[in-house]
Design a protein around this motif. Structure first.
Motif, PDB file in Angstrom:
ATOM      1  N   GLU A 169       0.831  -1.203   0.000  1.00 43.32           N
ATOM      2  CA  GLU A 169       0.000   0.000   0.000  1.00 43.32           C
ATOM      3  C   GLU A 169       0.867   1.255   0.000  1.00 43.32           C
ATOM      4  OE1 GLU A 169      -3.454   2.207   2.705  1.00 43.32           O
ATOM      5  OE2 GLU A 169      -2.973   0.083   3.054  1.00 43.32           O
ATOM      6  N   ASN A 170       1.853   1.304   0.900  1.00 48.87           N
ATOM      7  CA  ASN A 170       2.714   2.479   0.995  1.00 48.87           C
ATOM      8  C   ASN A 170       3.885   2.434   0.017  1.00 48.87           C
ATOM      9  OD1 ASN A 170       1.423   3.974   3.157  1.00 48.87           O
ATOM     10  ND2 ASN A 170       2.071   2.311   4.509  1.00 48.87           N
ATOM     11  N   PHE A 171       4.234   1.221  -0.428  1.00 50.41           N
ATOM     12  CA  PHE A 171       5.361   1.048  -1.348  1.00 50.41           C
ATOM     13  C   PHE A 171       4.927   0.123  -2.491  1.00 50.41           C
ATOM     14  CE2 PHE A 171       7.094   1.808   2.899  1.00 50.41           C
ATOM     15  CZ  PHE A 171       7.841   2.949   2.662  1.00 50.41           C
ATOM     16  N   PRO A 172       4.180   0.674  -3.433  1.00 49.57           N
ATOM     17  CA  PRO A 172       3.615  -0.155  -4.499  1.00 49.57           C
ATOM     18  C   PRO A 172       4.673  -0.618  -5.501  1.00 49.57           C
ATOM     19  CG  PRO A 172       3.115   2.153  -4.881  1.00 49.57           C
ATOM     20  CD  PRO A 172       3.769   2.085  -3.536  1.00 49.57           C
ATOM     21  N   GLY A 173       4.249  -1.524  -6.354  1.00 51.77           N
ATOM     22  CA  GLY A 173       5.118  -2.031  -7.406  1.00 51.77           C
ATOM     23  C   GLY A 173       5.366  -3.520  -7.255  1.00 51.77           C
ATOM     24  N   ARG A 174       5.843  -4.111  -8.316  1.00 51.70           N
ATOM     25  CA  ARG A 174       6.166  -5.538  -8.270  1.00 51.70           C
ATOM     26  C   ARG A 174       7.468  -5.752  -7.511  1.00 51.70           C
ATOM     27  NH1 ARG A 174       5.596  -8.093 -14.146  1.00 51.70           N
ATOM     28  NH2 ARG A 174       5.024  -9.950 -12.973  1.00 51.70           N
ATOM     29  N   ARG A 175       7.596  -6.955  -6.963  1.00 53.00           N
ATOM     30  CA  ARG A 175       8.793  -7.331  -6.242  1.00 53.00           C
ATOM     31  C   ARG A 175       9.406  -8.550  -6.906  1.00 53.00           C
ATOM     32  NH1 ARG A 175       6.028  -3.407  -3.758  1.00 53.00           N
ATOM     33  NH2 ARG A 175       5.947  -3.423  -1.466  1.00 53.00           N
ATOM     34  N   ALA A 176      10.738  -8.642  -6.887  1.00 52.74           N
ATOM     35  CA  ALA A 176      11.428  -9.805  -7.443  1.00 52.74           C
ATOM     36  C   ALA A 176      12.166 -10.525  -6.314  1.00 52.74           C
ATOM     37  CB  ALA A 176      12.413  -9.393  -8.531  1.00 52.74           C
ATOM     38  N   LEU A 177      11.918 -11.816  -6.207  1.00 53.95           N
ATOM     39  CA  LEU A 177      12.593 -12.657  -5.231  1.00 53.95           C
ATOM     40  C   LEU A 177      13.350 -13.757  -5.963  1.00 53.95           C
ATOM     41  CD1 LEU A 177       9.752 -13.277  -2.580  1.00 53.95           C
ATOM     42  CD2 LEU A 177      11.402 -11.385  -2.667  1.00 53.95           C
ATOM     43  N   GLN A 178      14.432 -14.221  -5.355  1.00 54.07           N
ATOM     44  CA  GLN A 178      15.132 -15.370  -5.927  1.00 54.07           C
ATOM     45  C   GLN A 178      14.249 -16.607  -5.793  1.00 54.07           C
ATOM     46  OE1 GLN A 178      18.991 -16.220  -4.251  1.00 54.07           O
ATOM     47  NE2 GLN A 178      19.586 -17.513  -5.973  1.00 54.07           N
ATOM     48  N   ASP A 179      14.380 -17.510  -6.776  1.00 52.25           N
ATOM     49  CA  ASP A 179      13.488 -18.671  -6.815  1.00 52.25           C
ATOM     50  C   ASP A 179      13.990 -19.815  -5.937  1.00 52.25           C
ATOM     51  OD1 ASP A 179      15.683 -19.341  -8.338  1.00 52.25           O
ATOM     52  OD2 ASP A 179      14.537 -20.116 -10.054  1.00 52.25           O
ATOM     53  N   ARG A 180      14.325 -19.490  -4.699  1.00 51.85           N
ATOM     54  CA  ARG A 180      14.697 -20.497  -3.711  1.00 51.85           C
ATOM     55  C   ARG A 180      14.195 -20.023  -2.351  1.00 51.85           C
ATOM     56  NH1 ARG A 180      20.337 -20.033  -1.055  1.00 51.85           N
ATOM     57  NH2 ARG A 180      20.922 -17.853  -1.304  1.00 51.85           N
ATOM     58  N   PRO A 181      13.979 -20.947  -1.421  1.00 47.38           N
ATOM     59  CA  PRO A 181      13.369 -20.538  -0.159  1.00 47.38           C
ATOM     60  C   PRO A 181      14.286 -19.747   0.752  1.00 47.38           C
ATOM     61  CG  PRO A 181      13.915 -22.885  -0.111  1.00 47.38           C
ATOM     62  CD  PRO A 181      14.120 -22.410  -1.528  1.00 47.38           C
ATOM     63  N   GLY A 182      15.615 -20.024   0.698  1.00 50.47           N
ATOM     64  CA  GLY A 182      16.544 -19.312   1.556  1.00 50.47           C
ATOM     65  C   GLY A 182      16.457 -17.809   1.343  1.00 50.47           C
ATOM     66  N   THR A 183      16.518 -17.048   2.375  1.00 52.64           N
ATOM     67  CA  THR A 183      16.325 -15.597   2.445  1.00 52.64           C
ATOM     68  C   THR A 183      14.848 -15.261   2.518  1.00 52.64           C
ATOM     69  OG1 THR A 183      18.361 -15.038   1.280  1.00 52.64           O
ATOM     70  CG2 THR A 183      16.668 -13.335   1.354  1.00 52.64           C
ATOM     71  N   ASN A 184      14.051 -15.787   1.588  1.00 48.12           N
ATOM     72  CA  ASN A 184      12.640 -15.426   1.523  1.00 48.12           C
ATOM     73  C   ASN A 184      11.880 -15.864   2.768  1.00 48.12           C
ATOM     74  OD1 ASN A 184      12.996 -14.359  -1.105  1.00 48.12           O
ATOM     75  ND2 ASN A 184      12.843 -16.410  -1.969  1.00 48.12           N
ATOM     76  N   LEU A 185      12.132 -17.075   3.249  1.00 51.17           N
ATOM     77  CA  LEU A 185      11.434 -17.556   4.441  1.00 51.17           C
ATOM     78  C   LEU A 185      11.922 -16.827   5.692  1.00 51.17           C
ATOM     79  CD1 LEU A 185      11.212 -21.414   3.799  1.00 51.17           C
ATOM     80  CD2 LEU A 185       9.586 -19.610   3.194  1.00 51.17           C
ATOM     81  N   GLU A 186      13.238 -16.578   5.767  1.00 47.38           N
ATOM     82  CA  GLU A 186      13.755 -15.842   6.916  1.00 47.38           C
ATOM     83  C   GLU A 186      13.151 -14.443   6.969  1.00 47.38           C
ATOM     84  OE1 GLU A 186      17.349 -18.589   5.926  1.00 47.38           O
ATOM     85  OE2 GLU A 186      15.670 -17.652   4.860  1.00 47.38           O
ATOM     86  N   TRP A 187      13.115 -13.750   5.827  1.00 45.81           N
ATOM     87  CA  TRP A 187      12.579 -12.397   5.810  1.00 45.81           C
ATOM     88  C   TRP A 187      11.083 -12.370   6.093  1.00 45.81           C
ATOM     89  CZ3 TRP A 187      15.317  -9.813   0.992  1.00 45.81           C
ATOM     90  CH2 TRP A 187      16.616  -9.448   1.380  1.00 45.81           C
ATOM     91  N   ALA A 188      10.366 -13.378   5.625  1.00 46.01           N
ATOM     92  CA  ALA A 188       8.926 -13.423   5.893  1.00 46.01           C
ATOM     93  C   ALA A 188       8.668 -13.475   7.397  1.00 46.01           C
ATOM     94  CB  ALA A 188       8.306 -14.628   5.193  1.00 46.01           C
ATOM     95  N   LEU A 189       9.414 -14.290   8.119  1.00 47.36           N
ATOM     96  CA  LEU A 189       9.242 -14.367   9.572  1.00 47.36           C
ATOM     97  C   LEU A 189       9.703 -13.087  10.251  1.00 47.36           C
ATOM     98  CD1 LEU A 189      10.324 -18.042  10.370  1.00 47.36           C
ATOM     99  CD2 LEU A 189       8.012 -17.110  10.239  1.00 47.36           C
ATOM    100  N   TYR A 190      10.829 -12.534   9.791  1.00 48.09           N
ATOM    101  CA  TYR A 190      11.334 -11.285  10.366  1.00 48.09           C
ATOM    102  C   TYR A 190      10.303 -10.172  10.200  1.00 48.09           C
ATOM    103  CZ  TYR A 190      14.653  -7.361  10.998  1.00 48.09           C
ATOM    104  OH  TYR A 190      15.298  -6.217  11.417  1.00 48.09           O
ATOM    105  N   ALA A 191       9.737 -10.064   9.007  1.00 41.59           N
ATOM    106  CA  ALA A 191       8.727  -9.033   8.759  1.00 41.59           C
ATOM    107  C   ALA A 191       7.445  -9.297   9.527  1.00 41.59           C
ATOM    108  CB  ALA A 191       8.427  -8.939   7.263  1.00 41.59           C
ATOM    109  N   ASP A 192       7.226 -10.542   9.925  1.00 43.74           N
ATOM    110  CA  ASP A 192       6.029 -10.907  10.683  1.00 43.74           C
ATOM    111  C   ASP A 192       6.235 -10.784  12.180  1.00 43.74           C
ATOM    112  OD1 ASP A 192       3.302 -11.716  10.245  1.00 43.74           O
ATOM    113  OD2 ASP A 192       3.796 -13.666  11.136  1.00 43.74           O
ATOM    114  N   GLY A 193       7.377 -10.240  12.578  1.00 44.77           N
ATOM    115  CA  GLY A 193       7.591  -9.938  13.980  1.00 44.77           C
ATOM    116  C   GLY A 193       8.471 -10.893  14.752  1.00 44.77           C
TER     117      GLY A 193
END
Length: 370
Positions: A169-193
């Motif tokens: 909402e505050n930062f629109p636009g598409r996002r690009a992630l690497q096609d592997r779980p490493g980094t993405n899963l860690e950041w998802a939990l970090y962003a979730d508190g």
């Protein structure tokens, strides 16, 4: 990752291989197929390692192969076919440990095979703590970071945290992630508190994995995925995405060398090693070992930092890091381990990814297709 030091084991027999002296090295000849990640990273290896080595050994040819993104699968396929064509492979530690356990890469006696520090400190004590694996020789400390194109956001509303990746909402636009779980899963939990120090404890549970994927679901319709490291800055330069994950050295190269309006978010940077493995059954083991002795010494690892903002994996190399070879920029401030950048790091847990990687890669691959 295991750190016990074992002698090199060749196919079918144990062979202790001594590193050759510089005088002997002048007699080396043949070709080496060296597998790496391409783009600015391979270019830094070319200038810091390959060109000086072939200048000393003019009868040696080095062939670059940009296949590291699929290195584990490639090594497995070559081993199963009994046709090993790669001589040296740049690989992530977690994949290296899997390959080591499967016997498709050689075990390394680091003090026997690698150069000591200039003051005589053995390699096993000079490489940074925790970086050496039984089959793995680190080159660099690097990080996967979140970065954005500053032109795609108002000057008074620039992203600053990993949470902003998930705030469409505050930062629109598409996002690009690497096609592997490493980094993405860690950041998802970090962003979730989840606190930084608790991320892998949470991710080790089924509930934690579900929580990470649920957080990624909140931006799924805004995502595209990249495979090769060079793709991330290109997507950002073309403004196909407003955010991308990427390797800090690639982003530095795009911003400092190419003048792209990229900004790195150091919050939550995923800190990791990267380094060499030697395929079992390769055709040029003597030549590979001579190259490795040269390319992983103190000066060579410091030299790579002249071309890309990755920290050297040897303690004796750090004081030798200076300016960029072409730009005259002080490279120390661009290292992921610089105190100004290292305020909220996530040190990638390779033991976790060795234990859970196959399962999570399969789930992530299925999730991307949903």
């Amino acid at each position: 990752m295991k750190t016990n030091l074992l002698k090199i084991v060749g196919t079918g027999s144990a062979v202790s291989l001594l590193a050759m002296s510089a005088a002997t090295a002048q007699d080396m000849e043949g070709s080496l197929t060296i597998v790496s990640w391409g783009g600015a990273y391979t270019a830094s290896q070319q200038r810091a390692y390959h060109e000086p080595y072939t200048e000393m050994n003019p009868d040696v040819t080095i062939i670059n192969d940009d296949g590291s993104a699929n290195a584990l699968a490639g090594l497995r396929a070559q081993s199963q076919a009994g046709n090993v064509t790669w001589d040296l492979v740049d690989m992530l530690p977690s994949d290296a440990q899997l390959a080591c356990d499967e016997g498709i890469i050689m075990q390394i006696d680091h003090d026997e095979m690698l150069a000591a520090a200039p003051d005589g400190t053995p390699a096993s004590e000079d490489f940074l703590p925790g970086s050496l694996g039984e089959c793995f020789i680190p080159q660099i400390v690097y990080s996967t970071v979140l970065t954005f194109n500053s032109e795609m956001f108002p000057e008074d509303n620039q992203p600053e945290t990993i949470e902003d990746l998930f705030d469409v909402e505050n930062f629109p636009g598409r996002r690009a992630l690497q096609d592997r779980p490493g980094t993405n899963l860690e950041w998802a939990l970090y962003a979730d508190g989840v606190a930084l120090e608790d991320i892998y404890d949470v991710l080790s549970t089924p509930e934690g994995v579900d929580r990470a994927f649920a957080k990624l679901d909140t931006i799924k319709e805004h995502l595209i995925f990249w495979t090769e490291g060079a793709q991330a800055p290109q997507l950002l330069a073309d403004k196909e995405v407003s955010f991308t994950t990427g390797y800090n050295g690639r982003i530095f190269d795009a911003a400092a060398v190419e003048g792209q309006p990229f900004e790195i978010i150091w919050d939550g940077q995923i800190v990791e090693w990267d380094g060499w493995v030697v395929p079992t059954g390769g055709p040029n083991v003597d030549l590979v070992m001579d190259y490795l002795h040269f390319a992983t010494d103190t000066q060579r690892l410091a030299d790579q930092a002249k071309y890309i903002s990755y920290g050297p994996a040897r303690a004796s190399s750090a004081p030798l890091v200076g300016e960029h070879a072409d730009l005259g920029i002080d490279m120390n401030s661009h290292m992921p381990t610089n105190p100004d950048n290292y305020y909220a790091p996530i040190v990638l847990n390779n033991d976790f990814w060795t234990d859970y990687g196959d399962e999570l890669r399969e789930r992530f691959a299925n999730w991307m297709l949903q």
